[in-house]
Design a protein around this motif. Structure first.
Motif, PDB file in Angstrom:
ATOM      1  N   PHE A  90       0.863  -1.188   0.000  1.00  0.00           N
ATOM      2  CA  PHE A  90       0.000   0.000   0.000  1.00  0.00           C
ATOM      3  C   PHE A  90       0.893   1.228   0.000  1.00  0.00           C
ATOM      4  CE2 PHE A  90      -2.773  -3.133   2.102  1.00  0.00           C
ATOM      5  CZ  PHE A  90      -3.943  -2.964   1.373  1.00  0.00           C
ATOM      6  N   LYS A 137       4.248   0.462   1.777  1.00  0.00           N
ATOM      7  CA  LYS A 137       4.484  -0.487   2.864  1.00  0.00           C
ATOM      8  C   LYS A 137       3.988  -1.845   2.380  1.00  0.00           C
ATOM      9  CE  LYS A 137       3.472  -0.980   7.770  1.00  0.00           C
ATOM     10  NZ  LYS A 137       2.502  -2.016   8.041  1.00  0.00           N
ATOM     11  N   SER A 142       2.446  -5.347   2.828  1.00  0.00           N
ATOM     12  CA  SER A 142       1.563  -6.022   3.795  1.00  0.00           C
ATOM     13  C   SER A 142       1.617  -7.536   3.651  1.00  0.00           C
ATOM     14  CB  SER A 142       0.121  -5.579   3.591  1.00  0.00           C
ATOM     15  OG  SER A 142       0.018  -4.218   3.824  1.00  0.00           O
ATOM     16  N   SER A 197      -1.063  -9.263  14.882  1.00  0.00           N
ATOM     17  CA  SER A 197      -1.776  -8.097  14.377  1.00  0.00           C
ATOM     18  C   SER A 197      -0.959  -7.409  13.284  1.00  0.00           C
ATOM     19  CB  SER A 197      -2.006  -7.144  15.546  1.00  0.00           C
ATOM     20  OG  SER A 197      -2.773  -6.071  15.103  1.00  0.00           O
ATOM     21  N   GLY A 198      -1.613  -7.073  12.194  1.00  0.00           N
ATOM     22  CA  GLY A 198      -0.942  -6.362  11.105  1.00  0.00           C
ATOM     23  C   GLY A 198      -0.259  -7.271  10.094  1.00  0.00           C
ATOM     24  N   CYS A 199      -0.417  -8.603  10.228  1.00  0.00           N
ATOM     25  CA  CYS A 199       0.303  -9.512   9.330  1.00  0.00           C
ATOM     26  C   CYS A 199      -0.419  -9.707   7.997  1.00  0.00           C
ATOM     27  CB  CYS A 199       0.551 -10.858  10.003  1.00  0.00           C
ATOM     28  SG  CYS A 199      -0.935 -11.850  10.192  1.00  0.00           S
ATOM     29  N   GLY A 200      -1.591  -9.129   7.846  1.00  0.00           N
ATOM     30  CA  GLY A 200      -2.249  -9.167   6.536  1.00  0.00           C
ATOM     31  C   GLY A 200      -3.416 -10.138   6.422  1.00  0.00           C
ATOM     32  N   LYS A 201      -3.985 -10.554   7.522  1.00  0.00           N
ATOM     33  CA  LYS A 201      -5.109 -11.494   7.470  1.00  0.00           C
ATOM     34  C   LYS A 201      -6.326 -10.844   6.806  1.00  0.00           C
ATOM     35  CE  LYS A 201      -5.061 -11.912  11.990  1.00  0.00           C
ATOM     36  NZ  LYS A 201      -3.917 -10.992  12.315  1.00  0.00           N
ATOM     37  N   THR A 202      -6.631  -9.609   7.251  1.00  0.00           N
ATOM     38  CA  THR A 202      -7.792  -8.916   6.682  1.00  0.00           C
ATOM     39  C   THR A 202      -7.564  -8.601   5.208  1.00  0.00           C
ATOM     40  OG1 THR A 202      -8.425  -8.000   8.817  1.00  0.00           O
ATOM     41  CG2 THR A 202      -9.216  -6.823   6.880  1.00  0.00           C
ATOM     42  N   VAL A 203      -6.335  -8.225   4.867  1.00  0.00           N
ATOM     43  CA  VAL A 203      -6.025  -7.942   3.456  1.00  0.00           C
ATOM     44  C   VAL A 203      -6.225  -9.216   2.630  1.00  0.00           C
ATOM     45  CG1 VAL A 203      -4.174  -7.302   1.861  1.00  0.00           C
ATOM     46  CG2 VAL A 203      -4.465  -6.026   3.982  1.00  0.00           C
ATOM     47  N   HIS A 228      -8.026 -14.225  16.175  1.00  0.00           N
ATOM     48  CA  HIS A 228      -6.864 -14.108  17.049  1.00  0.00           C
ATOM     49  C   HIS A 228      -6.900 -15.190  18.112  1.00  0.00           C
ATOM     50  CE1 HIS A 228      -4.626 -10.507  16.085  1.00  0.00           C
ATOM     51  NE2 HIS A 228      -5.764  -9.996  15.667  1.00  0.00           N
TER      52      HIS A 228
HETATM   53  N1  LIG Z   1      -6.165   0.249   2.743  1.00  0.00           N
HETATM   54  C1  LIG Z   1      -4.962   0.224   3.300  1.00  0.00           C
HETATM   55  N2  LIG Z   1      -4.069   1.219   3.098  1.00  0.00           N
HETATM   56  C2  LIG Z   1      -2.852   1.191   3.641  1.00  0.00           C
HETATM   57  N3  LIG Z   1      -2.407   0.179   4.422  1.00  0.00           N
HETATM   58  C3  LIG Z   1      -3.245  -0.836   4.662  1.00  0.00           C
HETATM   59  C4  LIG Z   1      -4.567  -0.872   4.131  1.00  0.00           C
HETATM   60  N4  LIG Z   1      -5.157  -2.027   4.542  1.00  0.00           N
HETATM   61  C5  LIG Z   1      -4.246  -2.653   5.316  1.00  0.00           C
HETATM   62  N5  LIG Z   1      -3.104  -1.959   5.376  1.00  0.00           N
HETATM   63  C6  LIG Z   1      -1.888  -2.343   6.091  1.00  0.00           C
HETATM   64  O1  LIG Z   1      -1.608  -3.688   5.779  1.00  0.00           O
HETATM   65  C7  LIG Z   1      -1.102  -4.376   6.926  1.00  0.00           C
HETATM   66  C8  LIG Z   1      -1.939  -5.599   7.168  1.00  0.00           C
HETATM   67  O2  LIG Z   1      -3.213  -5.186   7.576  1.00  0.00           O
HETATM   68  P1  LIG Z   1      -4.364  -6.191   7.972  1.00  0.00           P
HETATM   69  O3  LIG Z   1      -5.524  -5.353   8.311  1.00  0.00           O
HETATM   70  O4  LIG Z   1      -4.547  -7.195   6.906  1.00  0.00           O
HETATM   71  O5  LIG Z   1      -3.754  -6.906   9.263  1.00  0.00           O
HETATM   72  P2  LIG Z   1      -4.419  -8.046  10.150  1.00  0.00           P
HETATM   73  O6  LIG Z   1      -3.528  -9.240  10.091  1.00  0.00           O
HETATM   74  O7  LIG Z   1      -5.827  -8.222   9.754  1.00  0.00           O
HETATM   75  O8  LIG Z   1      -4.291  -7.387  11.600  1.00  0.00           O
HETATM   76  P3  LIG Z   1      -5.308  -7.457  12.848  1.00  0.00           P
HETATM   77  O9  LIG Z   1      -5.090  -8.795  13.457  1.00  0.00           O
HETATM   78  O10 LIG Z   1      -4.852  -6.355  13.727  1.00  0.00           O
HETATM   79  O11 LIG Z   1      -6.702  -7.251  12.322  1.00  0.00           O
HETATM   80  C9  LIG Z   1      -1.133  -3.379   8.061  1.00  0.00           C
HETATM   81  O12 LIG Z   1       0.148  -2.843   8.213  1.00  0.00           O
HETATM   82  C10 LIG Z   1      -2.084  -2.303   7.596  1.00  0.00           C
HETATM   83  O13 LIG Z   1      -1.740  -1.042   8.106  1.00  0.00           O
END
Ligand SMILES: Nc1ncnc2c1ncn2[C@@H]1O[C@H](COP(=O)(O)OP(=O)(O)OP(=O)(O)O)[C@@H](O)[C@H]1O
Ligand SMILES: [Mg+2]
Length: 272
Positions: free
Chosen positions: A13, A23, A25, A45-51, A202
């Motif tokens: 992103f 950055k 992800s 947290s932040g490892c990209g699961k939601t992405v 989690h």
């Molecule tokens: N739309 C976006 N723009 C910029 N950065 C993003 C965007 N979506 C996610 N990120 C970044 O991508 C990385 C992964 O985000 P993600 O939300 O997938 O983490 P996660 O594993 O779901 O974390 P959590 O367990 O906290 O929900 C993070 O550093 C986040 O800041």
């Protein structure tokens, strides 16, 4: 061919308006999901699961690599892939029943089908009954507890009857008891209807209780570091020795540190 295939997927992103820095992800993720699997994605947290889940849903496109559903590149959301996110909003001016019917109408129309209001109302009523909400069908979402709202979101998913359920920490805001009850009903539903579920959590105990496979992501930028396949033949007993030991083993593998910046090569590819 797997139902869902992520092949060498990276996602970066931009971090500024001028698109000069980015950055990373996700870092070269290979992940296949077979039909009928219940796959839990776990990781710091932040490892990209939601992405990752958002890519499967068609909300986010990969920077590099491919995300496919039945062999076709995913380019947008589709009715075959239903989504429940943690704060999946309900429309406050519609009743519980109308919320479910509304989602059905959108999905049927998006797929070019003919919307039959009576049939939709019946499907919505059945789905609400399945999650034990038939008695609040005429109420507005703001009169419901958090757990009930989550159940409406699940009912909506059931009514849509998508092939795949993509669920991002759907129960994390709930108290232990409600969460456990919803976990169990989701697990039963999966066993009965053999849906394909990709579930982000989690909660490792929740993952070992429900999944047929658990996929662990590294810390940011995420990639798959470890996977565990669980037998689906036997009943799951949360106090069983095997499950407790498995949960401990997974916790021991949970990464802590984080990098999270694009390498020069990745930046080059991203910026073209
Ligand atoms: N739309 C976006 N723009 C910029 N950065 C993003 C965007 N979506 C996610 N990120 C970044 O991508 C990385 C992964 O985000 P993600 O939300 O997938 O983490 P996660 O594993 O779901 O974390 P959590 O367990 O906290 O929900 C993070 O550093 C986040 O800041
Ligand atoms: Mg997340």
């Amino acid at each position: 061919m797997s139902l869902i295939e992520l092949t060498d997927v990276s996602k970066a992103f931009f971090t500024d308006r001028h698109k000069t820095t980015a950055k990373l992800s996700l870092d070269h993720v290979d992940l296949n999901v077979e039909e009928g699997e219940f796959v839990s994605l776990i990781g710091p947290s932040g490892c990209g699961k939601t992405v990752t889940l958002s890519m499967m849903a068609g909300f986010v496109m990969p920077t590099l690599g491919e995300v496919r559903f039945r062999g076709e590149c995913i380019e947008k959301p589709g009715p075959e892939r239903g989504v429940v996110f943690q704060e999946y909003s309900l429309l406050p001016w519609l009743s519980v029943m109308q919320n479910v019917v509304f989602a059905l109408r959108n999905s049927i129309r998006a797929a070019g089908g003919r919307f039959d209001r009576e049939e939709a109302a019946q499907r919505a009523a059945d789905a609400l009954a399945t999650v034990g909400l038939d008695d609040v069908a005429d109420m507005r979402p703001n009169t419901l507890s958090g757990g009930m709202k989550q159940r409406v979101a699940i009912a909506r998913l059931l009514a849509l009857d998508s092939e795949v359920f993509l669920m991002d920490e759907p129960f994390s805001a709930l108290d232990e008891q409600t969460r456990h009850a919803l976990d169990m009903s989701l697990f039963e539903l999966w066993r009965e209807r053999r849906k394909t579920i990709v579930f982000v959590t989690h909660n490792i105990s929740e993952a070992v209780l429900m999944s047929s496979r658990i996929v662990l992501f590294s810390s940011s930028p995420g990639h798959v570091v470890e996977q565990w396949t669980l037998s689906t033949e036997t009943e799951r007993d949360p106090s069983s020795r095997e499950l407790i030991e498995l949960a401990d083993e997974i916790r021991a593998h949970m990464p802590l540190s984080s990098r999270g910046f694009a390498t020069n090569r990745e930046m080059g590819e991203l910026l073209g």
